[in-house]
Design a protein around this motif. Structure first.
Motif, PDB file in Angstrom:
ATOM      1  N   SER A  66       0.831  -1.209   0.000  1.00 20.81           N
ATOM      2  CA  SER A  66       0.000   0.000   0.000  1.00 20.81           C
ATOM      3  C   SER A  66       0.858   1.248   0.000  1.00 20.81           C
ATOM      4  CB  SER A  66      -0.904   0.019   1.238  1.00 20.81           C
ATOM      5  OG  SER A  66      -0.133   0.179   2.427  1.00 20.81           O
ATOM      6  N   PHE A  67       0.258   2.365  -0.432  1.00 18.31           N
ATOM      7  CA  PHE A  67       0.935   3.656  -0.340  1.00 18.31           C
ATOM      8  C   PHE A  67       1.222   3.993   1.130  1.00 18.31           C
ATOM      9  CE2 PHE A  67      -1.665   4.449  -4.309  1.00 18.31           C
ATOM     10  CZ  PHE A  67      -0.593   4.338  -5.180  1.00 18.31           C
ATOM     11  N   GLU A  68       0.275   3.671   1.982  1.00 16.14           N
ATOM     12  CA  GLU A  68       0.433   3.953   3.409  1.00 16.14           C
ATOM     13  C   GLU A  68       1.656   3.250   3.979  1.00 16.14           C
ATOM     14  OE1 GLU A  68      -3.092   3.457   6.042  1.00 16.14           O
ATOM     15  OE2 GLU A  68      -1.758   2.148   7.211  1.00 16.14           O
ATOM     16  N   GLY A  69       1.786   1.953   3.687  1.00 11.92           N
ATOM     17  CA  GLY A  69       2.913   1.187   4.192  1.00 11.92           C
ATOM     18  C   GLY A  69       4.236   1.675   3.634  1.00 11.92           C
ATOM     19  N   ILE A  70       4.266   1.950   2.335  1.00 10.37           N
ATOM     20  CA  ILE A  70       5.504   2.391   1.705  1.00 10.37           C
ATOM     21  C   ILE A  70       5.901   3.772   2.207  1.00 10.37           C
ATOM     22  CG2 ILE A  70       6.469   3.148  -0.509  1.00 10.37           C
ATOM     23  CD1 ILE A  70       5.149   0.702  -1.759  1.00 10.37           C
ATOM     24  N   ALA A  71       4.932   4.656   2.389  1.00  5.23           N
ATOM     25  CA  ALA A  71       5.245   5.980   2.938  1.00  5.23           C
ATOM     26  C   ALA A  71       5.866   5.849   4.317  1.00  5.23           C
ATOM     27  CB  ALA A  71       3.985   6.834   2.990  1.00  5.23           C
ATOM     28  N   SER A  72       5.338   4.942   5.126  1.00  4.61           N
ATOM     29  CA  SER A  72       5.883   4.729   6.468  1.00  4.61           C
ATOM     30  C   SER A  72       7.299   4.170   6.388  1.00  4.61           C
ATOM     31  CB  SER A  72       4.984   3.777   7.248  1.00  4.61           C
ATOM     32  OG  SER A  72       5.496   3.534   8.537  1.00  4.61           O
ATOM     33  N   ALA A  73       7.526   3.240   5.458  1.00  4.68           N
ATOM     34  CA  ALA A  73       8.856   2.648   5.298  1.00  4.68           C
ATOM     35  C   ALA A  73       9.874   3.690   4.852  1.00  4.68           C
ATOM     36  CB  ALA A  73       8.795   1.498   4.294  1.00  4.68           C
ATOM     37  N   ILE A  74       9.470   4.569   3.940  1.00  5.37           N
ATOM     38  CA  ILE A  74      10.361   5.641   3.500  1.00  5.37           C
ATOM     39  C   ILE A  74      10.699   6.553   4.666  1.00  5.37           C
ATOM     40  CG2 ILE A  74      10.501   7.705   2.048  1.00  5.37           C
ATOM     41  CD1 ILE A  74       8.815   6.165  -0.038  1.00  5.37           C
ATOM     42  N   GLU A  75       9.694   6.842   5.482  1.00  7.59           N
ATOM     43  CA  GLU A  75       9.910   7.690   6.652  1.00  7.59           C
ATOM     44  C   GLU A  75      10.911   7.049   7.612  1.00  7.59           C
ATOM     45  OE1 GLU A  75       7.285   9.837  10.220  1.00  7.59           O
ATOM     46  OE2 GLU A  75       6.334   8.453   8.817  1.00  7.59           O
ATOM     47  N   LEU A  76      10.884   5.729   7.733  1.00  3.25           N
ATOM     48  CA  LEU A  76      11.821   5.026   8.601  1.00  3.25           C
ATOM     49  C   LEU A  76      13.248   5.091   8.068  1.00  3.25           C
ATOM     50  CD1 LEU A  76       9.813   1.779   9.453  1.00  3.25           C
ATOM     51  CD2 LEU A  76      10.404   3.619  11.042  1.00  3.25           C
ATOM     52  N   GLY A  77      13.379   5.212   6.739  1.00  2.00           N
ATOM     53  CA  GLY A  77      14.704   5.309   6.140  1.00  2.00           C
ATOM     54  C   GLY A  77      15.149   4.099   5.350  1.00  2.00           C
ATOM     55  N   VAL A  78      14.222   3.209   4.953  1.00  2.00           N
ATOM     56  CA  VAL A  78      14.625   2.034   4.176  1.00  2.00           C
ATOM     57  C   VAL A  78      15.194   2.455   2.821  1.00  2.00           C
ATOM     58  CG1 VAL A  78      12.822   0.662   5.286  1.00  2.00           C
ATOM     59  CG2 VAL A  78      12.401   1.610   3.011  1.00  2.00           C
ATOM     60  N   GLU A  79      16.024   1.597   2.261  1.00  2.00           N
ATOM     61  CA  GLU A  79      16.591   1.859   0.940  1.00  2.00           C
ATOM     62  C   GLU A  79      15.731   1.300  -0.189  1.00  2.00           C
ATOM     63  OE1 GLU A  79      20.043   2.568   3.570  1.00  2.00           O
ATOM     64  OE2 GLU A  79      18.515   1.001   3.516  1.00  2.00           O
ATOM     65  N   MET A  80      14.928   0.298   0.122  1.00  2.00           N
ATOM     66  CA  MET A  80      14.184  -0.384  -0.933  1.00  2.00           C
ATOM     67  C   MET A  80      12.887  -0.931  -0.353  1.00  2.00           C
ATOM     68  SD  MET A  80      15.587  -3.522  -3.401  1.00  2.00           S
ATOM     69  CE  MET A  80      17.174  -2.691  -3.586  1.00  2.00           C
ATOM     70  N   VAL A  81      11.859  -0.988  -1.190  1.00  2.00           N
ATOM     71  CA  VAL A  81      10.619  -1.656  -0.816  1.00  2.00           C
ATOM     72  C   VAL A  81      10.371  -2.795  -1.803  1.00  2.00           C
ATOM     73  CG1 VAL A  81       9.556   0.328   0.312  1.00  2.00           C
ATOM     74  CG2 VAL A  81       9.228   0.005  -2.145  1.00  2.00           C
ATOM     75  N   GLU A  82       9.852  -3.893  -1.296  1.00  2.00           N
ATOM     76  CA  GLU A  82       9.490  -5.022  -2.147  1.00  2.00           C
ATOM     77  C   GLU A  82       7.985  -4.994  -2.373  1.00  2.00           C
ATOM     78  OE1 GLU A  82       8.320  -9.549  -2.217  1.00  2.00           O
ATOM     79  OE2 GLU A  82       7.684  -7.885  -0.943  1.00  2.00           O
ATOM     80  N   ILE A  83       7.576  -5.167  -3.639  1.00  2.15           N
ATOM     81  CA  ILE A  83       6.160  -5.208  -3.977  1.00  2.15           C
ATOM     82  C   ILE A  83       5.877  -6.436  -4.834  1.00  2.15           C
ATOM     83  CG2 ILE A  83       5.846  -2.705  -3.809  1.00  2.15           C
ATOM     84  CD1 ILE A  83       5.921  -2.610  -6.892  1.00  2.15           C
ATOM     85  N   ASP A  84       4.636  -6.902  -4.797  1.00  2.00           N
ATOM     86  CA  ASP A  84       4.215  -8.092  -5.540  1.00  2.00           C
ATOM     87  C   ASP A  84       3.327  -7.672  -6.706  1.00  2.00           C
ATOM     88  OD1 ASP A  84       5.131 -10.203  -3.452  1.00  2.00           O
ATOM     89  OD2 ASP A  84       3.948  -8.772  -2.293  1.00  2.00           O
ATOM     90  N   VAL A  85       3.554  -8.270  -7.867  1.00  2.94           N
ATOM     91  CA  VAL A  85       2.861  -7.813  -9.074  1.00  2.94           C
ATOM     92  C   VAL A  85       2.098  -8.951  -9.747  1.00  2.94           C
ATOM     93  CG1 VAL A  85       3.115  -6.695 -11.322  1.00  2.94           C
ATOM     94  CG2 VAL A  85       4.587  -6.003  -9.417  1.00  2.94           C
ATOM     95  N   ARG A  86       0.824  -8.667 -10.054  1.00  2.00           N
ATOM     96  CA  ARG A  86      -0.051  -9.560 -10.805  1.00  2.00           C
ATOM     97  C   ARG A  86      -0.674  -8.802 -11.971  1.00  2.00           C
ATOM     98  NH1 ARG A  86      -0.808 -14.368  -8.546  1.00  2.00           N
ATOM     99  NH2 ARG A  86      -0.054 -14.626  -6.389  1.00  2.00           N
ATOM    100  N   ARG A  87      -1.607  -9.437 -12.670  1.00  2.00           N
ATOM    101  CA  ARG A  87      -2.229  -8.806 -13.823  1.00  2.00           C
ATOM    102  C   ARG A  87      -3.745  -8.821 -13.683  1.00  2.00           C
ATOM    103  NH1 ARG A  87      -0.795 -12.089 -17.280  1.00  2.00           N
ATOM    104  NH2 ARG A  87       1.095 -11.235 -18.219  1.00  2.00           N
ATOM    105  N   SER A  88      -4.381  -7.723 -14.122  1.00  2.00           N
ATOM    106  CA  SER A  88      -5.838  -7.630 -14.112  1.00  2.00           C
ATOM    107  C   SER A  88      -6.419  -8.355 -15.326  1.00  2.00           C
ATOM    108  CB  SER A  88      -6.260  -6.163 -14.143  1.00  2.00           C
ATOM    109  OG  SER A  88      -5.888  -5.576 -15.389  1.00  2.00           O
TER     110      SER A  88
END
Length: 340
Positions: A66-88
């Motif tokens: 989520s944007f919420e989770g990633i925003a929080s992770a960026i605020e913490l100072g992480v270098e990278m976020v992992e996301i999972d991708v599928r197709r509609s």
């Protein structure tokens, strides 16, 4: 206090989606420089937030991916976020871990059976406490536009290997191909050849990371072969751990002195995953020395510290705050220059 913080994060999401990344572009370039030059940064341990950053102290606090989770992770100072991708159903890449919507949204059914427009009716939810947010299922394009210039993105491809070409094309269209890391499990010359064909189809500028597990690979010479084949900046290495087994005291075949020498010679990062997997022993991917040991047993030195002592310079975790706190306190985090 948490509601105030989440409100601020969601407000920031709206601003970040609407505007180009100016203020934090410098930090993103600094992260990239550290990722590309492992030998110069072996005294700094980079942190990757698994599923976009969704947990803290063993509890799910944000919707995953989520944007919420990633925003929080960026605020913490992480270098990278992992996301999972599928197709509609209509062929667009969307960010979602499961093939079904039931666990992480207020909808039911398979992701692939809904168009993007239909998926936009599904609100992301926090598994565990049932909190339903105002966020909708994001497309890959939306998520990458959000992270651009702020943090690197590790894509976990839930589709076929050929789909990596289309995912990188989305990043390239946004002018951020170098900020995306793709990966694939390799264990033989045949798998290397298959991935080389895929990377050739994707084109130049992509960052590919081999995943190598010690159930199939025990000879560290394969590490050198795989990393050289792709000029890898990192290799994700798995030390499998089954229920009932004692915690590793060595790190296994992939974390020997010779393996560290291979990494130094190739100038790439040793990457370990400390996050948990449902219905598996704690530390399933990390020799029993994972997030549960660090946080629930309050022994971060026996988890994060153990892997740092084995030469690890990238940790993917469900507990980015705990990892960053321990690494900072023990001198393994070098601040970024955010003045420019």
């Amino acid at each position: 206090m948490r509601m105030i913080r989440l409100g601020a994060i969601l407000a920031a999401v709206a601003l970040w989606l609407a505007a180009p990344a100016f203020a934090e572009t410098t930090r993103a370039s600094q992260i990239l420089e550290r990722f590309e030059h492992a030998n110069q940064w072996r005294d700094h341990v980079m942190i990757v937030a698994h599923r976009g950053g969704w947990m803290e102290k063993g509890m799910i606090v944000h919707p995953e991916n989520s944007f919420e989770g990633i925003a929080s992770a960026i605020e913490l100072g992480v270098e990278m976020v992992e996301i999972d991708v599928r197709r509609s159903k209509d062929g667009e890449y969307v960010v979602m871990h499961d093939s079904w919507l039931d666990r992480t949204t207020d909808c039911r059914g398979e992701v692939v059976q809904r168009t993007v427009a239909e998926l936009k009716q599904c609100r992301l939810a926090v598994e565990g406490n049932g909190r339903v947010t105002d966020e909708r299922v994001p497309t890959l394009r939306e998520m990458l536009a959000f992270t651009r210039g702020k943090v690197l993105v590790n894509i976990d491809n839930k589709l076929e290997i050929e789909d990596l070409t289309g995912m990188v094309a989305v990043a390239r269209d946004l002018g951020m191909a170098e900020e995306v890391v793709i990966k694939q499990n390799l264990w033989s010359a045949e798998k290397i050849a298959e991935m080389k064909r895929t990377v050739a189809a994707i084109g130049e500028g992509v960052k590919f990371m081999p995943i190598i597990a010690d159930d199939a690979v025990k000879d560290v010479r394969f590490l050198e072969t795989a990393s050289r084949a792709f000029s890898a900046d990192a290799v994700e290495m798995i030390n499998w751990h089954q229920a009932g087994e004692a915690m590793t005291d060595t790190g296994g075949a992939l974390f020997t002195t010779r393996a560290r020498a291979v990494a130094a010679r190739g100038d790439w990062h040793l990457w370990v995953n400390t996050y948990s997997i449902v219905n598996k022993a704690g530390g399933y991917l990390s020799g029993g020395r994972g997030d549960k040991l660090a946080v629930l047993a309050d022994a971060p030195g026996e988890a994060f510290g153990f892997w740092v002592d084995r030469g690890v310079t990238v940790i993917q975790t469900d507990e980015p705050k705990a990892a960053i706190d321990w690494l900072t306190a023990n001198g393994y985090r070098i601040p970024y220059d955010l003045t420019n």
